[in-house]
Design an enzyme around this catalytic site. Structure first.
Site, PDB file in Angstrom:
ATOM      1  N   ARG A 191       0.794  -1.224   0.000  1.00 23.82           N
ATOM      2  CA  ARG A 191       0.000   0.000   0.000  1.00 23.82           C
ATOM      3  C   ARG A 191       0.826   1.273   0.000  1.00 23.82           C
ATOM      4  O   ARG A 191       0.593   2.179  -0.802  1.00 23.82           O
ATOM      5  CB  ARG A 191      -0.901   0.073   1.259  1.00 23.82           C
ATOM      6  N   THR A 192       1.767   1.357   0.921  1.00 25.26           N
ATOM      7  CA  THR A 192       2.468   2.632   1.085  1.00 25.26           C
ATOM      8  C   THR A 192       3.281   2.943  -0.163  1.00 25.26           C
ATOM      9  O   THR A 192       3.229   4.050  -0.703  1.00 25.26           O
ATOM     10  CB  THR A 192       3.378   2.575   2.335  1.00 25.26           C
ATOM     11  N   LYS A 241      25.805  -3.524  -0.022  1.00 22.48           N
ATOM     12  CA  LYS A 241      27.283  -3.488  -0.016  1.00 22.48           C
ATOM     13  C   LYS A 241      27.804  -2.746   1.213  1.00 22.48           C
ATOM     14  O   LYS A 241      28.989  -2.523   1.353  1.00 22.48           O
ATOM     15  CB  LYS A 241      27.781  -2.764  -1.272  1.00 22.48           C
ATOM     16  N   ARG A 246      11.117   3.851   3.689  1.00 23.13           N
ATOM     17  CA  ARG A 246      10.723   2.862   4.707  1.00 23.13           C
ATOM     18  C   ARG A 246      11.966   2.086   5.109  1.00 23.13           C
ATOM     19  O   ARG A 246      12.769   1.704   4.253  1.00 23.13           O
ATOM     20  CB  ARG A 246       9.674   1.897   4.158  1.00 23.13           C
ATOM     21  N   HIS A 249       4.588   5.668  11.739  1.00 21.46           N
ATOM     22  CA  HIS A 249       4.153   5.549  10.327  1.00 21.46           C
ATOM     23  C   HIS A 249       3.227   6.738  10.056  1.00 21.46           C
ATOM     24  O   HIS A 249       2.017   6.582   9.920  1.00 21.46           O
ATOM     25  CB  HIS A 249       3.435   4.215  10.136  1.00 21.46           C
TER      26      HIS A 249
HETATM   27  N1   CP Z   1      -0.418  -0.063   5.794  1.00 24.39           N
HETATM   28  C1   CP Z   1       0.806  -0.318   5.280  1.00 24.39           C
HETATM   29  O1   CP Z   1       1.822   0.307   5.644  1.00 24.39           O
HETATM   30  O2   CP Z   1       0.820  -1.305   4.322  1.00 24.39           O
HETATM   31  P1   CP Z   1       2.108  -1.759   3.514  1.00 24.39           P
HETATM   32  O3   CP Z   1       3.062  -2.403   4.490  1.00 24.39           O
HETATM   33  O4   CP Z   1       1.615  -2.708   2.469  1.00 24.39           O
HETATM   34  O5   CP Z   1       2.739  -0.520   2.916  1.00 24.39           O
END
Ligand code: CP
Length: 305
Positions: free
Chosen positions: A51-52, A80, A101, A129
């Site tokens: 999603r993100t 590396k 991320r 998040h």
């Molecule tokens: N909600 C969320 O962060 O989903 P993903 O891990 O798929 O990005």
């Protein structure tokens, strides 16, 4: 230059402005189709995502910009031994804004300290998040028509669930919200959130183990997955993973206007048999993620219609 590392990097007025902008994008997407023409978003994902990552990519494409990046550490020079801050400085030569991320708490903050372009924290370990929180706030606003005066239950892995931590931090700035934390003892909300956020502001909350006793009181239920990837011991994960399963039986105990949210992905904690009930908001929530990220990219790049 602004970064988004923690949801508290945004004031309440700014969050409300982003929600208004996202609502306008939903109404009239064509108005925004070229606002980021010539701009590039770099996606630096050192940890899996559906999603993100894809909603960030779709957001930039729908603003007329372009996207580059990688979706795993293995396909980047991190494999590396390159540091996060070196990677970020280099990618800042190729892109106007970065969404990152990382499995390590604080990695996006470390990157932001050396970056020449805005950094967005797209999830750091079990910590925060903030763009999921913006998604959740837009969803609550859309479903309930307000961001105050409700009872919200958080259920599942409240220890490692970074979306829970960020959402509590955001909601703590809105009025008249009651919090119920439903988890097994091993997955309780971290003490630092209770002391630094809830107790510090004198907010009302309860911690319980059983979902049934509180379901009739909830206006919002925020379900979470038990975060397998954060466990040190697989036996503990297997023992805890199916502690809560929200199904048709549970739904009978709930209010008619309950809103069920889940950041997704789900495993077993919500039965697919309730997906078509109007109270199941989680796929609408995932859809909202693109629109609020469009609004955020525009804000951090300082572009407007
Ligand atoms: N909600 C969320 O962060 O989903 P993903 O891990 O798929 O990005």
């Amino acid at each position: 230059m602004r970064h988004l590392i923690d949801i508290k990097d945004l004031s309440v007025q700014e969050i409300d402005g982003l929600i208004q902008c996202a609502e306008d994008i939903i109404k009239d997407p064509l108005k925004y189709a070229q606002v980021c023409r010539g701009k590039k978003l770099a996606i630096l994902f050192f940890e899996p995502s559906t999603r993100t990552r894809l909603s960030f990519e779709a957001a930039m494409l729908d603003l007329g910009g372009s996207v580059l990046g990688f979706s795993s550490a293995e396909t980047s020079s991190a494999s590396k031994g390159e540091s996060v801050s070196d990677t970020t400085r280099v990618v800042g030569c190729y892109a106007d804004i970065i969404a990152m991320r990382h499995p390590k708490e604080g990695a996006p903050l470390a990157a932001a300290m050396k970056s020449y372009v805005p950094i967005i924290n797209a999830g750091d370990g079990g910590h925060n998040h903030p763009t999921q929180t913006l998604t959740d706030l837009l969803t609550i606003k859309t479903e309930k028509g307000r961001l105050d005066s409700f009872t919200i239950g958080f259920c599942g892995d409240l220890k490692f669930g970074r979306t829970v931590h960020s959402l509590i931090s955001a909601l703590s700035r809105y009025k008249n919200i009651k919090y119920v934390f439903i988890s097994p003892p091993e997955l309780k909300l971290p003490d630092y959130i209770k002391t630094d956020v809830l107790d510090a502001l004198g907010l009302e909350y309860t911690e319980i183990e059983r979902m049934d006793e509180v379901l009739p009181e909830l206006d919002i239920l925020y379900m979470t997955r038990v975060q397998k990837e954060r466990f040190f011991n697989e036996a503990d994960y297997i023992r805890l993973k199916d502690t809560y399963i929200f199904n048709e039986e549970k739904l009978k105990l709930a209010k008619d206007d309950l809103s069920i949210l889940h950041p997704l992905p789900r495993v077993n904690e919500i039965s697919p048999s309730i997906d078509d009930d109007k109270r199941a908001c989680y796929f609408r929530q995932a859809r909202n993620g693109k629109f609020i990220r469009m609004a955020l990219i525009m804000k951090l790049l300082e572009v407007s219609v």
